[in-house]
Each structure stands twice: as structure tokens, then as C-alpha cells.
Design a protein around this motif. Structure first.
Motif, short mmCIF file in Angstrom:
data_model
loop_
_atom_site.label_atom_id
_atom_site.label_comp_id
_atom_site.label_asym_id
_atom_site.label_seq_id
_atom_site.Cartn_x
_atom_site.Cartn_y
_atom_site.Cartn_z
N ASP A 1 0.87 -1.13 -0.02
CA ASP A 1 0.01 0.14 0.02
C ASP A 1 0.96 1.30 0.05
OD1 ASP A 1 0.90 -0.45 2.67
OD2 ASP A 1 -0.81 0.31 3.58
N PRO A 2 1.80 1.54 -1.26
CA PRO A 2 2.77 2.60 -1.06
C PRO A 2 1.90 3.92 -0.90
CG PRO A 2 2.77 1.46 -3.14
CD PRO A 2 1.77 0.74 -2.29
N ASP B 1 -6.76 3.90 -5.28
CA ASP B 1 -6.51 4.38 -6.61
C ASP B 1 -5.07 5.01 -6.35
OD1 ASP B 1 -8.52 4.20 -7.85
OD2 ASP B 1 -9.78 5.99 -7.40
N LYS B 2 -4.90 5.62 -5.28
CA LYS B 2 -3.46 6.17 -4.98
C LYS B 2 -2.49 5.14 -4.71
CE LYS B 2 -5.42 10.36 -3.00
NZ LYS B 2 -5.55 11.03 -1.63
N LEU C 1 -0.53 13.14 1.57
CA LEU C 1 -1.79 12.78 1.13
C LEU C 1 -1.94 11.98 -0.12
CD1 LEU C 1 -3.52 16.30 1.81
CD2 LEU C 1 -3.69 14.30 3.08
N ASP C 2 -0.60 11.89 -0.79
CA ASP C 2 -0.76 11.16 -1.95
C ASP C 2 -0.13 9.78 -1.58
OD1 ASP C 2 1.98 11.51 -2.06
OD2 ASP C 2 2.14 11.84 -3.89
N GLY C 3 0.36 9.60 -0.39
CA GLY C 3 1.07 8.46 -0.07
C GLY C 3 2.34 8.27 -0.22
N LEU C 4 3.05 9.16 -0.96
CA LEU C 4 4.37 9.19 -1.36
C LEU C 4 4.97 10.73 -1.15
CD1 LEU C 4 5.00 7.02 -4.46
CD2 LEU C 4 5.40 6.50 -2.00
N GLY C 5 4.79 11.28 0.25
CA GLY C 5 5.21 12.46 0.43
C GLY C 5 4.81 13.74 -0.32
#
Ligand code: BDR
Ligand code: CA
Length: 307
Positions: free
Chosen positions: A11-12, A44-45, A84-88
Motif C-alpha cells: 500500500d505504498p 487508486d493512490k 496525502l498522496d502516500g508518497l510524501g
């Protein structure tokens, strides 16, 4: 040397990203697919982020979308930890790596049919619970399942529960009740695996896209850690599942019996890890300790392989 056929169920996620980059740089592993699951952020993210990471690594790896929600409860994202996007929340180019037309669960079943398969599960266990329900008996045909999740002594979402298990306790309870050949990396182990500001500086100094982006996504993670724990240690939870596969003797493990609390007034999502001697030879192994210096050296060397 035979390479381990591996799927990373993920779940990156900032620390998922490091785990994935570590795996994709490691010759010991033949990473066949990333299967996404809802967790740190929406499906989705996490699916988008998996595609971004495969692009970043410059590898040809299938990305298949998995379950969009936990089995019974609503998803409670961790955007405060991962962005919020999961990758900083840094800028990314549109990914070139496509999304597979096959659902993650069916892809896993097919890959298990095709040969010995190891799964590194570094997100909530929803996909695996659905896999065992949809394909009865499949658990015992998996070569190995290495899970990052749970805690013996203190959680990180509640005092009792760790994020991956707490996000979908029913799924985790079913997985731990099944005959999977499980190795578990709980918080007690993963909190021993940390990067520091000099490691972030090392990554920047590599002067590569992987180095720059990895340092950039770790920065907000370090700030979050500072807020909650009072220092900028960057905890490498998910990379422990991969480190175990590339350096099998590096993490000391012990046999244990693991069950998951699905009720509980204050303990929903807790893993109850019974380490008493009667379980010493259990096929369920739990990570206990590691040498962080050795881990960081391996991680630095592997991430430096990207040009
Ligand atoms: C786990 O929770 C997630 O936020 C991380 O990616 C890791 O898988 C740590 O508790
Ligand atoms: Ca994760």
C-alpha cells in the motif's frame, strides 16, 4: 543461485517505497508483481504509487490492483504519516507502467499455480484474506509469506494495534488462522531498523533519480517521527520483509503463536504473540532483533545500484 519468485503486496506508502526499491535492486529476488491494497491511502493512490515506483526503478514488473476496502470497516488512511498522496506529496511524472487488467487476488492465485511463490505482505492483509476465501487451500501452496505487521509491546495507531493489522483486523485474523508459512516482522523488530539524516544525505549525494526521490519522500516521514517520538529516526518497517528475503540470517527470529484481536474495547487490531517455549518450533516465525548498521549498509549499497 535460484532467485526467489516474489510478489509484493503493498500500500505504498513511503516505507513501502523503500522496500520495493530494495527488492527491485536485489538479484536474489525475481519480483513478478506488485499487488496493491488500500491502506496508507486509497486503492487508486496505492496502485498509482506502485506504478510510479516501478517506473522509477526502471524495471518491467506487473502492477495489479487489489481490494479497495477492508473486509468490514471503513478505510482510515494514514496521510498524516505518508503524505496525502502516500508518497510524501512530491511531484511525479505520469507513470508509463500500465495497470494489469487482472485483479491482484486472481494474479496471486495464478502465480502460485505456476511455481513456488513467496509473498511479502507490507500492507493490510485484505488481498490475502480474499485469496484464501476465493481459492480454498491455497495458503498451504505458498512457499513463504513474510508479513510486516503487528506488535508485541506497543502499537502505532493505538497503544495496542499496529497500522496494517488495525486497518483490517478481520482479514489479519483469518490469515493468521490459516496454514500459511508465516514469518512476521512486528514493530518490536522494525523499530530497530532506522535511517538517519546522514543516510538521507547519502541518498541525495548519489545524484540519481532514485536517490533524490527516496530522500525527498523520507523527509516528511522524518518530520512526522520527530513529532510523535521526539527524534528524526526514519523507521524502515516494510523493508524488513525484503531484508529477510535477501539476507535470511540477518534477522534473528523465534517461533511463536499469533492471533489477532477483532473485538476488544481498547485492543481491536492487536496481535497477541505467544512466544512461550512450547511454540519454539512453530512454523510461524517472528522477527526479534537485527544489526541496524548491517541493514543500512545493505540498503545503501542496493539503492546505489540504480543509475
Ligand atoms: C506499517 O504501516 C504503514 O503505515 C507502513 O507502510 C507499514 O507497512 C507500519 O506500521
Ligand atoms: Ca506498508
Amino acid at each position: 543461485m535460484a532467485r526467489t519468485r516474489l510478489v509484493i503486496d503493498t500500500d505504498p506508502g513511503v516505507d513501502d517505497a523503500v522496500a520495493i526499491l530494495l527488492a527491485l535492486a536485489s538479484d536474489e529476488l525475481d519480483v513478478l508483481a506488485l499487488t496493491s491494497v488500500a491502506g496508507n491511502v486509497s486503492i487508486d493512490k496505492t496502485t498509482l504509487n506502485a506504478r510510479r515506483l516501478v517506473d522509477l526503478a526502471g524495471r518491467d514488473v506487473v502492477v495489479a490492483r487489489g481490494c479497495a476496502a477492508p473486509l468490514t470497516n471503513e478505510l482510515d488512511e494514514a496521510g498524516d504519516v505518508h503524505g496525502l498522496d502516500g508518497l510524501g506529496d512530491i511531484e511525479w511524472p505520469d507513470p508509463v507502467t500500465p495497470e494489469s487488467g487482472e485483479h491482484a487476488v486472481d494474479l496471486l492465485a495464478r502465480l502460485i499455480d505456476e511455481g513456488p511463490l513467496t509473498i511479502a505482505a507490507i500492507g493490510p492483509l485484505t488481498n490475502l484474506a480474499v485469496l484464501q476465501a476465493r481459492y480454498p487451500g491455497i495458503e498451504s501452496r505458498v512457499e513463504r509469506l513474510v508479513i510486516m505487521g503487528g506488535a508485541s509491546f506497543a502499537g502505532n495507531v493505538t497503544a495496542a494495534a499496529e497500522f496494517n493489522i488495525w486497518t483490517d483486523p478481520e482479514a489479519a485474523a483469518r490469515v493468521f488462522a490459516g496454514p500459511w508459512p508465516i514469518t512476521l516482522m512486528p514493530l518490536d523488530l522494525t523499530h530497530q531498523a532506522t535511517l538517519h539524516d546522514d543516510d538521507l544525505a547519502y541518498l541525495r549525494a548519489l545524484d540519481t533519480e532514485v536517490g533524490r526521490r527516496t530522500a525527498a519522500i523520507l523527509e516528511p516521514y522524518a518530520a512526522y517521527h520527530d513529532q510523535w517520538y521526539g527524534n528524526r529516526d526514519v523507521i524502515m518497517h516494510d523493508a524488513m520483509a525484503i531484508y529477510e528475503l535477501i539476507a535470511p540470517d540477518a534477522i534473528e527470529k523465534q517461533g511463536a503463536h499469533v492471533v489477532v484481536e477483532t473485538g476488544g474495547t481498547h485492543t481491536r487490531g492487536a496481535t497477541v504473540i505467544d512466544r512461550r517455549r512450547g511454540y519454539a518450533s512453530s512454523s510461524t516465525r517472528v522477527g526479534v532483533s537485527l544489526d541496524n548498521g548491517a541493514f543500512v549498509a545493505v540498503l545503501r549499497e542496493r539503492l546505489a545500484r540504480y543509475r
